[in-house]
Scaffold this motif. Structure first.
Motif, short mmCIF file in Angstrom:
data_model
loop_
_atom_site.label_atom_id
_atom_site.label_comp_id
_atom_site.label_asym_id
_atom_site.label_seq_id
_atom_site.Cartn_x
_atom_site.Cartn_y
_atom_site.Cartn_z
N ARG A 1 31.90 67.57 71.59
CA ARG A 1 32.28 66.30 70.96
C ARG A 1 33.68 65.86 71.38
O ARG A 1 33.97 64.67 71.46
N TYR A 2 34.57 66.82 71.64
CA TYR A 2 35.85 66.47 72.25
C TYR A 2 35.60 65.73 73.56
O TYR A 2 36.21 64.70 73.85
N ARG A 3 34.68 66.28 74.38
CA ARG A 3 34.44 65.75 75.70
C ARG A 3 33.80 64.37 75.64
O ARG A 3 33.96 63.54 76.52
N ASP A 4 33.06 64.11 74.55
CA ASP A 4 32.27 62.88 74.47
C ASP A 4 32.97 61.77 73.70
O ASP A 4 32.38 60.73 73.45
N LEU A 5 34.24 61.97 73.33
CA LEU A 5 34.91 60.98 72.50
C LEU A 5 35.17 59.68 73.23
O LEU A 5 35.13 58.60 72.65
N THR A 6 35.48 59.75 74.51
CA THR A 6 35.80 58.53 75.24
C THR A 6 34.62 58.08 76.06
O THR A 6 33.76 58.87 76.43
N GLY A 7 34.58 56.79 76.35
CA GLY A 7 33.49 56.26 77.15
C GLY A 7 34.00 55.33 78.22
O GLY A 7 34.95 54.58 78.01
N GLY A 8 33.39 55.39 79.38
CA GLY A 8 33.77 54.49 80.45
C GLY A 8 34.96 55.00 81.25
O GLY A 8 35.57 56.00 80.95
N ALA A 9 35.26 54.27 82.29
CA ALA A 9 36.36 54.64 83.17
C ALA A 9 37.70 54.28 82.55
O ALA A 9 37.79 53.43 81.67
N PRO A 10 38.79 54.98 82.96
CA PRO A 10 40.11 54.63 82.44
C PRO A 10 40.43 53.16 82.70
O PRO A 10 40.09 52.61 83.74
N GLY A 11 41.04 52.51 81.73
CA GLY A 11 41.37 51.09 81.86
C GLY A 11 42.86 50.86 81.77
O GLY A 11 43.65 51.79 81.66
N ARG A 12 43.24 49.60 81.81
CA ARG A 12 44.65 49.25 81.73
C ARG A 12 45.22 49.55 80.35
O ARG A 12 46.42 49.73 80.17
N LEU A 13 44.33 49.59 79.32
CA LEU A 13 44.76 49.83 77.95
C LEU A 13 43.86 50.88 77.33
O LEU A 13 42.66 50.66 77.16
N ASP A 14 44.43 52.04 76.99
CA ASP A 14 43.65 53.14 76.42
C ASP A 14 43.81 53.16 74.91
O ASP A 14 44.87 53.51 74.39
N GLY B 1 32.47 61.54 60.55
CA GLY B 1 33.58 62.47 60.34
C GLY B 1 34.28 62.79 61.63
O GLY B 1 34.09 62.12 62.66
N PHE B 2 35.07 63.86 61.60
CA PHE B 2 35.95 64.22 62.72
C PHE B 2 35.20 65.11 63.70
O PHE B 2 34.80 66.24 63.36
N PRO B 3 34.95 64.66 64.94
CA PRO B 3 34.12 65.42 65.88
C PRO B 3 34.58 66.86 66.13
O PRO B 3 33.73 67.76 66.16
N PRO B 4 35.89 67.14 66.33
CA PRO B 4 36.27 68.54 66.54
C PRO B 4 35.91 69.45 65.36
O PRO B 4 35.67 70.64 65.55
N LEU B 5 35.88 68.92 64.13
CA LEU B 5 35.43 69.72 63.01
C LEU B 5 33.98 70.13 63.19
O LEU B 5 33.60 71.27 62.91
N PHE B 6 33.15 69.20 63.67
CA PHE B 6 31.73 69.52 63.87
C PHE B 6 31.59 70.60 64.95
O PHE B 6 30.77 71.53 64.81
N ASP B 7 32.36 70.49 66.04
CA ASP B 7 32.35 71.54 67.06
C ASP B 7 32.77 72.88 66.47
O ASP B 7 32.20 73.92 66.78
N LEU B 8 33.81 72.85 65.64
CA LEU B 8 34.31 74.08 65.03
C LEU B 8 33.24 74.72 64.15
O LEU B 8 33.02 75.95 64.22
N LEU B 9 32.57 73.94 63.33
CA LEU B 9 31.53 74.48 62.47
C LEU B 9 30.40 75.09 63.29
O LEU B 9 29.87 76.16 62.95
N ASP B 10 30.04 74.43 64.39
CA ASP B 10 29.01 74.99 65.27
C ASP B 10 29.42 76.35 65.80
O ASP B 10 28.62 77.29 65.84
N GLN B 11 30.67 76.46 66.23
CA GLN B 11 31.13 77.72 66.82
C GLN B 11 31.24 78.82 65.77
O GLN B 11 31.09 80.01 66.09
N LEU B 12 31.51 78.46 64.52
CA LEU B 12 31.60 79.45 63.45
C LEU B 12 30.24 79.81 62.87
O LEU B 12 30.15 80.67 62.00
N GLY B 13 29.20 79.15 63.33
CA GLY B 13 27.87 79.42 62.81
C GLY B 13 27.65 78.86 61.42
O GLY B 13 26.86 79.42 60.64
N LEU B 14 28.29 77.73 61.10
CA LEU B 14 28.17 77.11 59.78
C LEU B 14 27.32 75.85 59.91
O LEU B 14 27.40 75.12 60.90
N GLU B 15 26.52 75.58 58.89
CA GLU B 15 25.60 74.45 58.92
C GLU B 15 26.21 73.22 58.25
O GLU B 15 26.68 73.30 57.11
N ARG B 16 26.21 72.10 58.96
CA ARG B 16 26.75 70.86 58.41
C ARG B 16 25.75 70.22 57.45
O ARG B 16 24.57 70.14 57.75
#
Length: 476
Positions: A119-132, A219-234
């Motif tokens: 989810r960290y990796r998927d937060l942004t979409g598209g190519a870098p632009g003049r305004l991030d 919610g916050f995507p890195p939290l979801f990644d964290l729960l997945d890695q800890l083996g916890l069910e959302r």
């Protein structure tokens, strides 16, 4: 590898040319794999062999975990010395494309991007632009200056403290400041390396593998990644303009959730904040749960938030762990978040941490304590809070002018509804604007579509132009 061997290999290759008829996207392993890879090698020098493998890695012909042919097998197929292939494998290892483990063989490594949680990796979409506007980070121009604080702290910090393994893990001056501003009287306080670190360590103490955790949706995507890695069910809990909906939380707790993670203010991504009334309703839902429930509060925006510092800890002091981050207010690289709550949780957290990093740098703790009391630094943080508040209002007013009515939130993010997420990203990319896609914020893990997260902290100018582009991107 000797020079004559390399020249001979190159001459044979230039005469023979590449052999065809094999699918480079299914290399396999063993002698057959060596033959297929040999068919693709044009330049039989170490550099040429390495370049062929690197190209296959980058185009997907070789995937992370795939095993390369043995040095001797490929050398036999290419009619080169084993040293030639060995040099190629060594070159690939040096640049991080493969890992050689002796008799276990040589395997393709994941790319650095693949090692980032999804989810960290998927937060942004598209190519870098003049305004991030995708990052969710503070405006670096609005952070207090660290240089003066570092100079003051280095001049007066006790030398024994920087050389000690047994000094208190929390600097007394910082603890005094934290207790004076905490939203409820905590039994214990400590500091760790950022809000996500705090959540990870607290979940590790309070939850076991397979436990259910109620989370905000969105919610916050890195939290979801964290729960997945800890083996916890959302267990997703819906939101409204005041935070978690009490009935939805009650349903999650009835379904067996033993912990709740919520953002009390400046919710990421929606910007909503708890009201005192909503906090009382959520506390009542926790009390009514059929099992003991821990509440973890992630106050990630801290001092740049304009909302009141509301916490369930004032109502459930024995069940709430409150986390306050100083990354957005004082600088992400300080890596400091304070954690306060029941002694049963905090003592276990501190004890476990002593077997790892031990403590957060006392030098950085003293720098933070200095910034929390230095007049210019305090003024800088207060100025940043007002600026972020103003940028939220300016963008929402400009969006309303272009026909998109939104309620401004708190903090640095704005949650923008769109008719089609992917089409909106493409339209904004064409306008040179980058935002965060909405899909990773969905706690259900399903294709949500329908929203973009826009970080207003980076919006210093061209507000009307950005609003016009957003409104056009949001339209059907």
């Amino acid at each position: 590898m000797d020079q004559g061997d390399s020249q001979g290999d190159s001459q044979r290759d230039s005469q023979a040319g590449p052999r065809r008829g094999h699918d480079e996207h299914h290399l396999g392993h063993g002698r057959a794999a060596a033959a297929r890879l040999a068919d693709l090698v044009v330049d039989r020098s170490p550099r040429g062999i390495a370049a062929t493998v690197a190209r296959m890695v980058h185009t997907g012909g070789l995937r992370p975990g795939d095993r390369l042919p043995t040095v001797r097998a490929l050398a036999a197929e290419l009619a080169v010395s084993p040293a030639t292939v060995g040099s190629a494998w060594h070159a690939l290892s040096v640049v991080g494309l493969v890992s050689s483990r002796g008799r276990a063989g040589t395997t393709v490594l994941p790319s650095p991007e693949d090692r980032v949680p999804p989810r960290y990796r998927d937060l942004t979409g598209g190519a870098p632009g003049r305004l991030d506007l995708s990052t969710g980070t503070p405006d670096p121009e609005l952070l207090p200056e660290l240089g003066p604080a570092l100079a003051r702290v280095s001049a007066r910090m006790p030398a024994a403290e920087t050389a000690s393994y047994v000094a208190p893990s929390l600097v007394p001056e910082l603890e005094h400041l934290l207790r004076g501003t905490w939203p409820f009287p905590p039994q214990r306080l400590t500091v760790v390396d950022g809000a996500v670190d705090a959540l990870a360590r607290t979940l590790d103490v309070t939850c076991g593998f397979g436990d259910r955790v109620a989370v905000e949706d969105p919610g916050f995507p890195p939290l979801f990644d964290l729960l997945d890695q800890l083996g916890l069910e959302r267990v997703p809990v819906t939101l409204d303009a005041h935070g978690m909906v009490p009935d939805s939380l009650g349903a999650a707790l009835a379904a067996g959730a033993s912990a709740v993670v919520l953002q009390p203010r400046a919710h990421n991504p929606t910007g909503v904040s708890l009201t005192p009334t909503r906090a009382r309703e959520l506390a009542a839902a926790v009390r009514a749960a059929p099992q003991p429930v821990w509440v973890l509060e992630d106050d990630h925006s801290g001092q740049i938030s304009s909302a009141r510092d509301v916490s369930l800890g004032a109502l459930l002091p024995d069940r709430v762990v409150h986390v306050r981050s100083y990354s957005k207010s004082h600088g992400p690289d300080l890596r400091i978040a304070a954690v306060g709550g029941p002694a049963t949780v905090l003592d276990a957290l501190v004890a476990r941490r002593l077997l790892g990093p031990g403590w957060t740098s006392r030098l950085l703790q003293r720098v933070l304590a200095d910034l929390l009391t230095d007049g210019p630094a305090v003024d800088a943080v207060e100025h940043a809070r007002r600026v972020y508040h103003g940028r939220q209002r300016a963008l929402t007013q400009a969006l309303a002018h272009h026909g998109l009515e939104l309620v401004p939130g708190d903090g640095v993010n704005l949650w923008v509804p769109v008719a089609d997420e992917q089409r909106a990203l493409v339209r904004l990319g064409a306008a040179g604007i980058r935002v965060a896609r909405g899909r990773p914020f969905a706690a259900t893990g399903q294709e949500g579509g329908g929203h973009l997260r826009v970080t207003v902290s980076a919006l210093r100018q061209d507000v009307d132009a950005v609003a016009r582009a957003l409104a056009l991107a949001a339209a059907p």
